[in-house]
Design a protein around this motif. Structure first.
Motif, PDB file in Angstrom:
ATOM      1  N   ALA A   4       0.822  -1.214   0.000  1.00  0.00           N
ATOM      2  CA  ALA A   4       0.000   0.000   0.000  1.00  0.00           C
ATOM      3  C   ALA A   4       0.855   1.262   0.000  1.00  0.00           C
ATOM      4  O   ALA A   4       0.505   2.263  -0.633  1.00  0.00           O
ATOM      5  N   SER A   5       1.988   1.240   0.713  1.00  0.00           N
ATOM      6  CA  SER A   5       2.876   2.406   0.743  1.00  0.00           C
ATOM      7  C   SER A   5       3.398   2.715  -0.657  1.00  0.00           C
ATOM      8  O   SER A   5       3.481   3.874  -1.065  1.00  0.00           O
ATOM      9  N   LYS A   6       3.730   1.669  -1.384  1.00  0.00           N
ATOM     10  CA  LYS A   6       4.242   1.860  -2.741  1.00  0.00           C
ATOM     11  C   LYS A   6       3.144   2.373  -3.669  1.00  0.00           C
ATOM     12  O   LYS A   6       3.359   3.298  -4.464  1.00  0.00           O
ATOM     13  N   GLN A   7       1.954   1.795  -3.553  1.00  0.00           N
ATOM     14  CA  GLN A   7       0.841   2.197  -4.421  1.00  0.00           C
ATOM     15  C   GLN A   7       0.388   3.626  -4.154  1.00  0.00           C
ATOM     16  O   GLN A   7       0.018   4.349  -5.083  1.00  0.00           O
ATOM     17  N   LEU A   8       0.422   4.040  -2.867  1.00  0.00           N
ATOM     18  CA  LEU A   8      -0.072   5.364  -2.489  1.00  0.00           C
ATOM     19  C   LEU A   8       1.052   6.383  -2.303  1.00  0.00           C
ATOM     20  O   LEU A   8       0.815   7.489  -1.818  1.00  0.00           O
ATOM     21  N   ASN A   9       2.272   5.966  -2.666  1.00  0.00           N
ATOM     22  CA  ASN A   9       3.429   6.869  -2.611  1.00  0.00           C
ATOM     23  C   ASN A   9       3.647   7.451  -1.215  1.00  0.00           C
ATOM     24  O   ASN A   9       3.837   8.654  -1.041  1.00  0.00           O
ATOM     25  N   LYS A  10       3.604   6.561  -0.199  1.00  0.00           N
ATOM     26  CA  LYS A  10       3.868   6.959   1.181  1.00  0.00           C
ATOM     27  C   LYS A  10       5.161   6.284   1.653  1.00  0.00           C
ATOM     28  O   LYS A  10       5.688   5.392   0.986  1.00  0.00           O
ATOM     29  N   ASN A  11       5.625   6.689   2.828  1.00  0.00           N
ATOM     30  CA  ASN A  11       6.904   6.173   3.325  1.00  0.00           C
ATOM     31  C   ASN A  11       6.725   5.473   4.675  1.00  0.00           C
ATOM     32  O   ASN A  11       7.548   5.591   5.576  1.00  0.00           O
ATOM     33  N   VAL A  12       5.628   4.728   4.807  1.00  0.00           N
ATOM     34  CA  VAL A  12       5.327   4.037   6.059  1.00  0.00           C
ATOM     35  C   VAL A  12       6.127   2.743   6.149  1.00  0.00           C
ATOM     36  O   VAL A  12       6.179   1.972   5.193  1.00  0.00           O
ATOM     37  N   HIS A  13       6.732   2.511   7.329  1.00  0.00           N
ATOM     38  CA  HIS A  13       7.573   1.319   7.501  1.00  0.00           C
ATOM     39  C   HIS A  13       7.023   0.332   8.513  1.00  0.00           C
ATOM     40  O   HIS A  13       7.442  -0.825   8.545  1.00  0.00           O
ATOM     41  N   GLY A  14       6.097   0.748   9.383  1.00  0.00           N
ATOM     42  CA  GLY A  14       5.616  -0.182  10.394  1.00  0.00           C
ATOM     43  C   GLY A  14       4.506   0.378  11.247  1.00  0.00           C
ATOM     44  O   GLY A  14       3.983   1.473  10.998  1.00  0.00           O
ATOM     45  N   LEU A  15       4.124  -0.388  12.278  1.00  0.00           N
ATOM     46  CA  LEU A  15       3.073  -0.009  13.209  1.00  0.00           C
ATOM     47  C   LEU A  15       3.668   0.226  14.587  1.00  0.00           C
ATOM     48  O   LEU A  15       4.666  -0.384  14.955  1.00  0.00           O
ATOM     49  N   SER A  16       3.019   1.070  15.360  1.00  0.00           N
ATOM     50  CA  SER A  16       3.435   1.255  16.751  1.00  0.00           C
ATOM     51  C   SER A  16       3.182  -0.030  17.531  1.00  0.00           C
ATOM     52  O   SER A  16       2.415  -0.900  17.098  1.00  0.00           O
ATOM     53  N   ALA A  17       3.788  -0.140  18.702  1.00  0.00           N
ATOM     54  CA  ALA A  17       3.652  -1.356  19.506  1.00  0.00           C
ATOM     55  C   ALA A  17       2.199  -1.614  19.879  1.00  0.00           C
ATOM     56  O   ALA A  17       1.711  -2.742  19.807  1.00  0.00           O
ATOM     57  N   ARG A  18       1.472  -0.554  20.276  1.00  0.00           N
ATOM     58  CA  ARG A  18       0.088  -0.768  20.717  1.00  0.00           C
ATOM     59  C   ARG A  18      -0.831  -1.081  19.548  1.00  0.00           C
ATOM     60  O   ARG A  18      -1.777  -1.868  19.694  1.00  0.00           O
TER      61      ARG A  18
END
Length: 472
Positions: A344-358
């Protein structure tokens, strides 16, 4: 000349030395013979099954017993490929035939002969994997088949041992020309498996035709499947049905459990005779396609509630694949989180790498009633709401309606699982405060009712409220 006892002892030793598995049941359905080869095939022990009813040994409904059907009908069942036993939740598929035992014109029992195809299946699996890798290297993953499908086994994502085993079983099934039933909750990927099986079978170059039995009105479903002739009813024209349209390919009947009972009886006849008659026609046409059916409910429950005819089940489930829900595959949840985040990050041109612990913990605790499809959509929602420079997603990025639904479902799941284990001491996740606040809101902040709801004492709940400084 040998005595009867001596001859019987000889025959028993011979049966026990065969490479083929042999299982014999008597007139009551009790297992009276189970040889060593059958033990190796199914992973069971003869001392644990001999003397038991078949449905006790294999844990199924007596009405679904194939041995009893053969005993009552006197008709053999030839060359089936199916799993009756499971080892650690993994089905043990065997190729077998079942015959009636007839003495003096009377059926006195039933026996099955099963073949050990382990080596052959392993070789086939290696060949399939090699073929998939070669096709991927030569053609690239962007090219889609031209037979009405989108997916192959390379499209199925998962890292758990259960999913790997299921894929291997499905690949082996693809090499056998047999009708298949796929059982799994909504969103587990039943059509994905169906298309993959088609594309790895000898029918891959022929059409894959899919229909959702729940999406078409009963009045149209029959003509859609079987076809019509001109004049059969007002407005009817000469039109082939999907059984004919599928030709030598595969017809996929999704949500077959939604098919009306009256139409199920007509489908049984088509599957039995491999002939189809258009609505209003006298002539019949041979059915050349294989049938893959799918159900989002367990067949035993459907048969018990009269939503599925047992005789239809016997015909569509010559081989049965069961896809476990995502909540039972924690390894796959972790794997798919990373996979869908990257996608999804690649398709939407975002730079998200992960989720917070909670948020990661919430994902693991949530029940995922929509399974993989729901997980994919939730992550897409998160990526869409993330800022351009956001690298880590948190619970706050969830839309309000999603956040409320996920918190409620996951927290209620914790409450139900831990009633007998002092639940407040087990809720150590970062959303402990939200857990208690949700329960209090549901009880209208009546502490006694809230404590009863989660199976703890009033004093214990008050202690946690004070510790976390929770105020109304």
């Amino acid at each position: 000349m040998l005595s009867t006892d001596a001859r019987l002892a000889c025959l028993e030793q011979i049966v026990d030395s065969l490479n083929e598995g042999v299982l014999v049941s008597d007139h009551e359905g009790r297992i009276i013979l189970y040889n060593k080869a059958q033990e190796k095939l199914e992973g069971l022990k003869s001392e644990n099954v001999i003397g038991k009813y078949l449905w006790e040994a294999y844990n199924y409904n007596p009405e679904m017993s194939e041995h009893r059907r053969v005993f009552n009908s006197g008709q053999p069942v030839i060359a089936q490929y199916r799993a009756h036993a499971h080892i650690n939740g993994i089905p043990q598929y065997v190729t077998y035939s079942t015959y009636p035992l007839i003495h003096n014109g009377e059926t006195i029992g039933v026996f099955s002969i099963s073949h050990n195809e382990t080596k052959l299946k392993n070789l086939l699996h290696e060949a399939i994997e090699l073929k998939r890798k070669i096709v991927t290297q030569n053609k690239g993953s962007k090219e889609q088949p031209s037979n009405g499908t989108t997916y192959t086994f390379g499209s199925i994502k998962g890292n758990s041992s259960v999913m790997k085993g299921l894929i291997k079983d499905a690949q082996n099934v693809a090499m056998h020309d047999t009708d298949i039933l796929i059982v799994g909750e909504t969103g587990t990927g039943k059509e994905l498996f169906a298309q993959s099986i088609h594309n790895h079978s000898k029918r891959a170059k022929s059409p894959f035709v899919a229909i959702n039995c729940a999406a078409i009105p009963e009045t149209l479903l029959e003509s859609t499947l079987f076809g019509t002739v001109k004049g059969s009813y007002t407005g009817a024209a000469d039109q082939m049905g999907l059984f004919e349209y599928a030709q030598d390919g595969t017809l996929f009947l999704d949500e077959i459990n939604s098919m009306p009972i009256t139409l199920q009886s007509k489908l049984i006849r088509v599957l039995e005779e491999r002939m189809v008659r258009r609505v209003g026609a006298n002539a019949v046409t041979p059915v050349r396609c294989t049938i893959i059916s799918a159900s989002n409910e367990a067949p035993k429950e459907l048969i018990a509630t009269n939503k599925l005819r047992s005789d239809l089940y016997y015909r569509i489930a010559r081989t049965c694949l069961i896809i476990p829900p995502l909540r039972e595959r924690k390894e796959d949840i972790v794997f798919l989180i990373d996979y869908f985040l990257t996608l999804a990050s690649k398709q939407l041109n975002k730079n998200v790498h992960g989720l917070s612990a909670r948020l990661h913990e919430l994902f693991l605790q949530y029940k995922w009633p929509g399974n993989i499809r729901e997980l994919h959509h939730v992550i897409e929602n998160l990526i869409i709401r993330a800022d351009e420079d956001q690298s880590l997603l948190d619970i706050d990025h969830l839309p309000a309606y999603l956040r409320e639904n996920m918190m409620e479902n996951s927290l209620l799941g914790i409450s139900n699982r831990t009633r007998e284990r002092r639940p407040l001491k087990t809720v150590t996740t970062p959303y402990e405060e939200q857990f208690i606040r949700t329960i209090l809101d549901q009880a209208d902040w009546n502490i006694t009712k809230a404590a009863e709801k989660i199976g703890t004492t009033r004093q214990s709940l008050q202690y946690h409220i004070k510790k976390l400084n929770i105020r109304r």
